[in-house]
Design a protein around this motif. Sequence first.
Motif, PDB file in Angstrom:
ATOM      1  N   GLN A   1      12.362   1.939  11.054  1.00  0.00           N
ATOM      2  CA  GLN A   1      11.179   1.130  11.347  1.00  0.00           C
ATOM      3  C   GLN A   1      10.070   1.525  10.381  1.00  0.00           C
ATOM      4  O   GLN A   1       9.956   2.696  10.004  1.00  0.00           O
ATOM      5  N   PRO A   2       9.238   0.574   9.991  1.00  0.00           N
ATOM      6  CA  PRO A   2       8.132   0.912   9.101  1.00  0.00           C
ATOM      7  C   PRO A   2       7.143   1.832   9.811  1.00  0.00           C
ATOM      8  O   PRO A   2       6.996   1.786  11.036  1.00  0.00           O
ATOM      9  N   VAL A   3       6.472   2.671   9.037  1.00  0.00           N
ATOM     10  CA  VAL A   3       5.492   3.593   9.600  1.00  0.00           C
ATOM     11  C   VAL A   3       4.382   3.812   8.576  1.00  0.00           C
ATOM     12  O   VAL A   3       4.618   3.768   7.367  1.00  0.00           O
ATOM     13  N   LEU A   4       3.163   4.007   9.073  1.00  0.00           N
ATOM     14  CA  LEU A   4       2.051   4.385   8.218  1.00  0.00           C
ATOM     15  C   LEU A   4       2.040   5.902   8.106  1.00  0.00           C
ATOM     16  O   LEU A   4       2.244   6.604   9.104  1.00  0.00           O
ATOM     17  N   VAL A   5       1.796   6.421   6.908  1.00  0.00           N
ATOM     18  CA  VAL A   5       1.817   7.863   6.667  1.00  0.00           C
ATOM     19  C   VAL A   5       0.474   8.275   6.089  1.00  0.00           C
ATOM     20  O   VAL A   5       0.055   7.777   5.035  1.00  0.00           O
ATOM     21  N   ALA A   6      -0.198   9.181   6.786  1.00  0.00           N
ATOM     22  CA  ALA A   6      -1.499   9.680   6.353  1.00  0.00           C
ATOM     23  C   ALA A   6      -1.343  11.013   5.634  1.00  0.00           C
ATOM     24  O   ALA A   6      -0.317  11.679   5.748  1.00  0.00           O
ATOM     25  N   GLU A   7      -2.373  11.385   4.917  1.00  0.00           N
ATOM     26  CA  GLU A   7      -2.500  12.728   4.347  1.00  0.00           C
ATOM     27  C   GLU A   7      -3.344  13.517   5.344  1.00  0.00           C
ATOM     28  O   GLU A   7      -4.461  13.125   5.666  1.00  0.00           O
TER      29      GLU A   7
ATOM     30  N   GLU B   1      -0.900  17.480   3.925  1.00  0.00           N
ATOM     31  CA  GLU B   1       0.492  17.287   4.339  1.00  0.00           C
ATOM     32  C   GLU B   1       0.699  15.835   4.760  1.00  0.00           C
ATOM     33  O   GLU B   1      -0.193  15.216   5.326  1.00  0.00           O
ATOM     34  N   LYS B   2       1.874  15.306   4.517  1.00  0.00           N
ATOM     35  CA  LYS B   2       2.220  13.947   4.968  1.00  0.00           C
ATOM     36  C   LYS B   2       2.343  13.955   6.489  1.00  0.00           C
ATOM     37  O   LYS B   2       2.968  14.833   7.069  1.00  0.00           O
ATOM     38  N   GLN B   3       1.723  12.976   7.145  1.00  0.00           N
ATOM     39  CA  GLN B   3       1.739  12.888   8.601  1.00  0.00           C
ATOM     40  C   GLN B   3       2.066  11.460   9.019  1.00  0.00           C
ATOM     41  O   GLN B   3       1.207  10.576   8.920  1.00  0.00           O
ATOM     42  N   PRO B   4       3.310  11.196   9.483  1.00  0.00           N
ATOM     43  CA  PRO B   4       3.604   9.861  10.013  1.00  0.00           C
ATOM     44  C   PRO B   4       2.748   9.603  11.260  1.00  0.00           C
ATOM     45  O   PRO B   4       2.554  10.502  12.080  1.00  0.00           O
ATOM     46  N   LEU B   5       2.232   8.402  11.371  1.00  0.00           N
ATOM     47  CA  LEU B   5       1.353   8.054  12.490  1.00  0.00           C
ATOM     48  C   LEU B   5       2.090   7.162  13.480  1.00  0.00           C
ATOM     49  O   LEU B   5       3.119   6.559  13.162  1.00  0.00           O
TER      50      LEU B   5
ATOM     51  N   VAL C   1       0.861  -1.188   0.000  1.00  0.00           N
ATOM     52  CA  VAL C   1       0.000   0.000   0.000  1.00  0.00           C
ATOM     53  C   VAL C   1       0.894   1.234   0.000  1.00  0.00           C
ATOM     54  O   VAL C   1       1.988   1.221   0.569  1.00  0.00           O
ATOM     55  N   ASN C   2       0.421   2.299  -0.628  1.00  0.00           N
ATOM     56  CA  ASN C   2       1.270   3.482  -0.770  1.00  0.00           C
ATOM     57  C   ASN C   2       1.440   4.265   0.530  1.00  0.00           C
ATOM     58  O   ASN C   2       2.273   5.155   0.588  1.00  0.00           O
ATOM     59  N   TYR C   3       0.703   3.944   1.566  1.00  0.00           N
ATOM     60  CA  TYR C   3       0.838   4.667   2.828  1.00  0.00           C
ATOM     61  C   TYR C   3       1.702   3.924   3.851  1.00  0.00           C
ATOM     62  O   TYR C   3       1.810   4.344   4.997  1.00  0.00           O
ATOM     63  N   LEU C   4       2.340   2.845   3.447  1.00  0.00           N
ATOM     64  CA  LEU C   4       3.314   2.150   4.285  1.00  0.00           C
ATOM     65  C   LEU C   4       4.700   2.604   3.856  1.00  0.00           C
ATOM     66  O   LEU C   4       5.117   2.356   2.721  1.00  0.00           O
TER      67      LEU C   4
END
Length: 132
Positions: free
Chosen positions: A16-22, A48-52, A7-10
């Motif tokens: 470390q892996p992170v999920l990134v939201a808009e 804006e890109k926001q790491p969660l 998925v493009n948000y991983l």
Amino acid sequence: MATIPVVNYLDLSGDQPVLVAEKCSNCGALYFGRRSACEHCFSTGPFEKQPLARTGTVRAFTIVQRAAPGLQAPYVSAVVDLDGGGHVKGNVINVPPTPETIKTGMPVRLTTFSLGTDDEGTEAIAFAFEPA
């Protein structure tokens, strides 16, 4: 070996892996994937890109008993409320898929796993959650 997220948000580029939201810059709503407008405030951006956070709690879950060919069942599909904001649907792995071991409110953390490697040696990486 090359890796790609499924998925493009991983984001796999860091330690470390992170999920990134808009994130909507007007109201702060979080989305996975590109947006043309915010469904909360109707702003057209910018986003804006926001790491969660990599941790959260299980809000709801189901134990799936039947799966498509090639997938193992049963498995746990859950909605996870991420610490600091945002929520995402993902599987809970590395725990028996039983009502005795999965509970709402259960703390979990982001993890990844391989879905396989293609003929050119590129490995597809997916995300899930595991007990924290």
